[in-house]
Scaffold this motif. Structure first.
Motif, PDB file in Angstrom:
ATOM      1  N   VAL A   1       0.849  -1.184   0.000  1.00 36.51           N
ATOM      2  CA  VAL A   1       0.000   0.000   0.000  1.00 36.51           C
ATOM      3  C   VAL A   1       0.890   1.241   0.000  1.00 36.51           C
ATOM      4  O   VAL A   1       1.820   1.346   0.813  1.00 36.51           O
ATOM      5  CB  VAL A   1      -0.920   0.014   1.241  1.00 36.51           C
ATOM      6  CG1 VAL A   1      -1.810   1.248   1.230  1.00 36.51           C
ATOM      7  CG2 VAL A   1      -1.764  -1.255   1.280  1.00 36.51           C
ATOM      8  N   ARG A   2       0.596   2.179  -0.904  1.00 34.48           N
ATOM      9  CA  ARG A   2       1.303   3.457  -0.927  1.00 34.48           C
ATOM     10  C   ARG A   2       0.380   4.519  -0.343  1.00 34.48           C
ATOM     11  O   ARG A   2      -0.727   4.729  -0.829  1.00 34.48           O
ATOM     12  CB  ARG A   2       1.727   3.831  -2.348  1.00 34.48           C
ATOM     13  CG  ARG A   2       2.563   5.108  -2.415  1.00 34.48           C
ATOM     14  CD  ARG A   2       3.228   5.258  -3.757  1.00 34.48           C
ATOM     15  NE  ARG A   2       4.252   4.241  -3.966  1.00 34.48           N
ATOM     16  CZ  ARG A   2       5.505   4.309  -3.519  1.00 34.48           C
ATOM     17  NH1 ARG A   2       5.890   5.373  -2.821  1.00 34.48           N
ATOM     18  NH2 ARG A   2       6.361   3.354  -3.757  1.00 34.48           N
ATOM     19  N   THR A   3       0.837   5.149   0.707  1.00 34.45           N
ATOM     20  CA  THR A   3       0.009   6.111   1.421  1.00 34.45           C
ATOM     21  C   THR A   3      -0.210   7.371   0.591  1.00 34.45           C
ATOM     22  O   THR A   3       0.453   7.593  -0.436  1.00 34.45           O
ATOM     23  CB  THR A   3       0.664   6.508   2.759  1.00 34.45           C
ATOM     24  OG1 THR A   3       1.852   7.253   2.496  1.00 34.45           O
ATOM     25  CG2 THR A   3       1.002   5.277   3.573  1.00 34.45           C
TER      26      THR A   3
ATOM     27  N   GLU B   1       5.481   3.748   1.220  1.00 32.87           N
ATOM     28  CA  GLU B   1       4.970   2.386   1.029  1.00 32.87           C
ATOM     29  C   GLU B   1       4.949   1.636   2.356  1.00 32.87           C
ATOM     30  O   GLU B   1       5.903   1.675   3.132  1.00 32.87           O
ATOM     31  CB  GLU B   1       5.842   1.639   0.027  1.00 32.87           C
ATOM     32  CG  GLU B   1       5.282   0.277  -0.360  1.00 32.87           C
ATOM     33  CD  GLU B   1       6.078  -0.398  -1.467  1.00 32.87           C
ATOM     34  OE1 GLU B   1       6.922  -1.240  -1.116  1.00 32.87           O
ATOM     35  OE2 GLU B   1       5.871  -0.066  -2.646  1.00 32.87           O
TER      36      GLU B   1
ATOM     37  N   ARG C   1      -3.660  -0.901  -4.057  1.00 30.90           N
ATOM     38  CA  ARG C   1      -3.161   0.324  -4.693  1.00 30.90           C
ATOM     39  C   ARG C   1      -4.080   1.511  -4.450  1.00 30.90           C
ATOM     40  O   ARG C   1      -3.661   2.658  -4.512  1.00 30.90           O
ATOM     41  CB  ARG C   1      -2.974   0.085  -6.191  1.00 30.90           C
ATOM     42  CG  ARG C   1      -1.809  -0.850  -6.507  1.00 30.90           C
ATOM     43  CD  ARG C   1      -1.520  -0.886  -7.997  1.00 30.90           C
ATOM     44  NE  ARG C   1      -2.556  -1.617  -8.736  1.00 30.90           N
ATOM     45  CZ  ARG C   1      -2.500  -2.924  -8.977  1.00 30.90           C
ATOM     46  NH1 ARG C   1      -1.484  -3.642  -8.520  1.00 30.90           N
ATOM     47  NH2 ARG C   1      -3.446  -3.522  -9.659  1.00 30.90           N
TER      48      ARG C   1
ATOM     49  N   GLY D   1      -4.371   3.171  -0.243  1.00 32.06           N
ATOM     50  CA  GLY D   1      -3.457   4.197   0.257  1.00 32.06           C
ATOM     51  C   GLY D   1      -3.977   5.618   0.131  1.00 32.06           C
ATOM     52  O   GLY D   1      -3.470   6.522   0.810  1.00 32.06           O
ATOM     53  N   ASP D   2      -4.978   5.830  -0.730  1.00 31.37           N
ATOM     54  CA  ASP D   2      -5.495   7.198  -0.901  1.00 31.37           C
ATOM     55  C   ASP D   2      -6.093   7.752   0.392  1.00 31.37           C
ATOM     56  O   ASP D   2      -6.106   8.967   0.600  1.00 31.37           O
ATOM     57  CB  ASP D   2      -6.558   7.219  -2.008  1.00 31.37           C
ATOM     58  CG  ASP D   2      -5.965   6.876  -3.364  1.00 31.37           C
ATOM     59  OD1 ASP D   2      -4.738   7.014  -3.521  1.00 31.37           O
ATOM     60  OD2 ASP D   2      -6.722   6.454  -4.265  1.00 31.37           O
TER      61      ASP D   2
ATOM     62  N   LEU E   1      -5.100   6.565   3.446  1.00 29.60           N
ATOM     63  CA  LEU E   1      -4.164   6.254   4.531  1.00 29.60           C
ATOM     64  C   LEU E   1      -3.081   7.327   4.592  1.00 29.60           C
ATOM     65  O   LEU E   1      -2.467   7.650   3.576  1.00 29.60           O
ATOM     66  CB  LEU E   1      -3.535   4.881   4.305  1.00 29.60           C
ATOM     67  CG  LEU E   1      -2.562   4.379   5.375  1.00 29.60           C
ATOM     68  CD1 LEU E   1      -3.282   4.155   6.700  1.00 29.60           C
ATOM     69  CD2 LEU E   1      -1.895   3.084   4.909  1.00 29.60           C
TER      70      LEU E   1
END
Length: 321
Positions: A82-84, A89, A128, A131-132, A134
């Motif tokens: 997950v990319r915050t 990451e 993917r 993360g938006d 987070l």
């Protein structure tokens, strides 16, 4: 022949099966295990799906093929990347529980060759987009409520839920078992914590210095107040001493005046007594029919009279010149 339990999936319809292939019909929940014997022109359909070992997806293995589908809950462990929203990451380890939607049609079961792999990759795709919502602050603060609202919410995994439904499965629950922080984010959080600790220490030092300064100023103020109070007390004491000294002097003067008055009164009384004695003497002489003129003019009488007159001040003033 295959023996079956009441936990196997219930299927019906043979339209999408290959020629001479069948899916073992499931018994009802109240039925006992029974022996299924296909007819000479039938064979049991075998499923060969991917399976997960640990958190790694392994492809279909012909040696692990099966003919009976279980309707009980099944676990699936997935690791998401997950990319915050801040661009860092993190890894999220999920424990997913799912089962088959009952009743499941044969067409649905045979629509996809490997539904497990499809569901797995759909969850990876959801990672993917997770993360938006987070942020680093959520991770740094460790707010489990906020994290659970994201990772443990089935609605978060739109692709996973959609794909599972298409394949005839139902997602029961998703649980976050671990959140793995990447190196860059870990360094950022560590630096922020160090910076926060330094700031906190500096703030504490400033507060301590402020308290010390406050105590010093309070001590100075107390010293000034004490000195002023001592001066005031000294002045008050001096004033009191002056008043008391003045009162003592006045009292001394009053006592002196009273003493002088008493002395003067005593002298006056003494002089009166002397005068009375002379007058009494002269009265006695006169009563003896003594010629006062001769008595007063004779040498002996004159001498006695002068001695007597000298005793009386008022006669001295009158007769002696």
């Amino acid at each position: 022949a295959r023996s079956r339990s009441a936990s196997t999936v219930c299927t019906a319809g043979m339209n999408d099966l290959h020629e001479k292939e069948i899916v073992i019909p499931a018994a009802s929940a109240s039925s006992r295990a029974r022996l299924f014997v296909p007819s000479p022109n039938e064979q049991v359909h075998s499923f060969s799906w991917s399976h997960i070992v640990g958190r790694k997806l392994l492809g279909p293995d012909p040696s692990s093929s099966f003919q009976v589908l279980s309707t009980s809950e099944q676990p699936m462990n997935i690791s998401l990347k997950v990319r915050t929203a801040d661009g860092f990451e993190v890894g999220a380890d999920l424990h997913v529980e799912f089962d088959m939607t009952a009743p499941v049609g044969v067409e649905t079961l045979l629509k996809f060759n490997d539904p497990i792999a499809r569901i797995y990759h759909a969850f990876l795709a959801d990672g993917r987009s997770i993360g938006d919502s987070l942020t680093v602050q959520m991770i740094r603060d460790g707010k489990h409520t906020d994290l659970d609202a994201i990772f443990c919410n089935k609605g978060t995994y739109k692709e996973g839920s959609k794909t599972a439904k298409e394949c005839g499965f139902n997602i029961i629950a998703v649980r976050l078992t671990d959140l793995i922080i990447g190196r860059e984010l870990k360094e950022l959080i560590t630096n922020e914590k160090d910076s926060a600790n330094r700031t906190q220490m500096e703030l504490q030092e400033k507060n301590q210095r402020r308290e010390i300064h406050k105590l010093e100023m309070e001590d100075k103020r107390n010293s000034v107040e004490e000195e002023a109070e001592l001066k005031r007390m000294k002045l008050a004491s001096d004033d009191q001493l002056d008043r008391e000294t003045h009162e003592m002097k006045l009292a001394s003067l009053e006592r002196k005046l009273v003493l002088e008055m008493h002395t003067a009164q005593a002298e006056n009384e003494k002089a009166k007594m002397k005068d009375n004695d002379v007058l009494a003497f002269l009265e006695n002489v006169k009563k003896l029919d003594v010629d006062m003129t001769k008595f007063l003019t004779s040498a002996a009488g004159s001498s006695d009279v002068l001695d007597t007159i000298n005793i009386a001040d008022f006669l001295k003033k009158r007769f002696v010149k």
